[in-house]
Design an enzyme around this catalytic site. Sequence first.
Site, PDB file in Angstrom:
ATOM      1  CD  GLU A  43     -25.380  57.098 -34.148  1.00 49.19           C
ATOM      2  OE1 GLU A  43     -26.141  56.175 -34.453  1.00 49.19           O
ATOM      3  OE2 GLU A  43     -25.085  57.381 -32.961  1.00 49.19           O
ATOM      4  CE  LYS A 116     -26.691  52.150 -33.554  1.00 52.69           C
ATOM      5  NZ  LYS A 116     -27.069  53.509 -33.081  1.00 52.69           N
ATOM      6  CB  CYS A 153     -23.945  54.784 -31.658  1.00 50.55           C
ATOM      7  SG  CYS A 153     -24.260  55.715 -30.135  1.00 50.55           S
TER       8      CYS A 153
END
Length: 282
Positions: A43, A116, A153
């Site tokens: 990431e 995200k 993540c």
Amino acid sequence: MSSVTVAALQTRFTDMMDDDIARVVELVEEAASRGAQVVLPPELFQGHYFCRTESEDFFSRAYPTTEHPAVLAMQEVAERLGVVVPTSYFERDGQHFYNSVAMVDATGAVLGTYRKSHIPDGPGYEEKFYFRPGNTGFRVWPTRFGRLGVGICWDQWFPEAARAMVLMGAEVLLYPTAIGSEPEDPGLDTRRLWQRAMLGHAVSNLVPVVAANRTGTEGGQTFYGHSFISDHFGDIQAELPSGEEGVAVHELDLAEATTRRAAFGFFRDRRPDLYGRLVVDE
């Protein structure tokens, strides 16, 4: 496809954008030389994980997708080597900022972006200061080497995200990551929890999982690496230890995973009519 060879990259970062992108290009090249067809960098690999603190200066690190140096570099290496490179980057869209992944196919084309969905906010991971919650929904792309789903993540802790992507046809789940020590709780080692959460996604969905994490210490925060590749039974097939830089590579049997997924009956026996509580926010 009946099989695909995947790679997870793991390295330290210098916080010099050009140098860090060049290092990832080197690792992509190494992975491709070992037969990898899908190569996953960590990431936000364009420098240190800046979300450790809140600073308005870091907004200057965001670029539109079509101008981002990391995306452009991964497009070049993906086309040159004929590999797929899901590329994590700090995206600017007008006055909005996102933690995003561009799905770069083996032709070098960007098939689309995922923003995200789950944005953490805590000591050492103050992402809500920088990123809006993603507005793309979960995404799955038909790449040259299979249908790939990507979470970023914090997304990897949510079983709903994994299940949604597999329902959308994902054959492999990919998670670029930046995770390590907890500044307010040095005795808490989340590495085992982090892996177990994703291995649970593999088992519950009969789907392979790939996670790429950074390693090294940045501003007193140590990122624990342990990037890994799991098969559809949740068995780790390749892993890099903490502190080690390099590439984990493994060939995944997608045909067997498809057969097992049908035989186990998890999707046959689902009861969406009973799951309404999952979408009630109270």
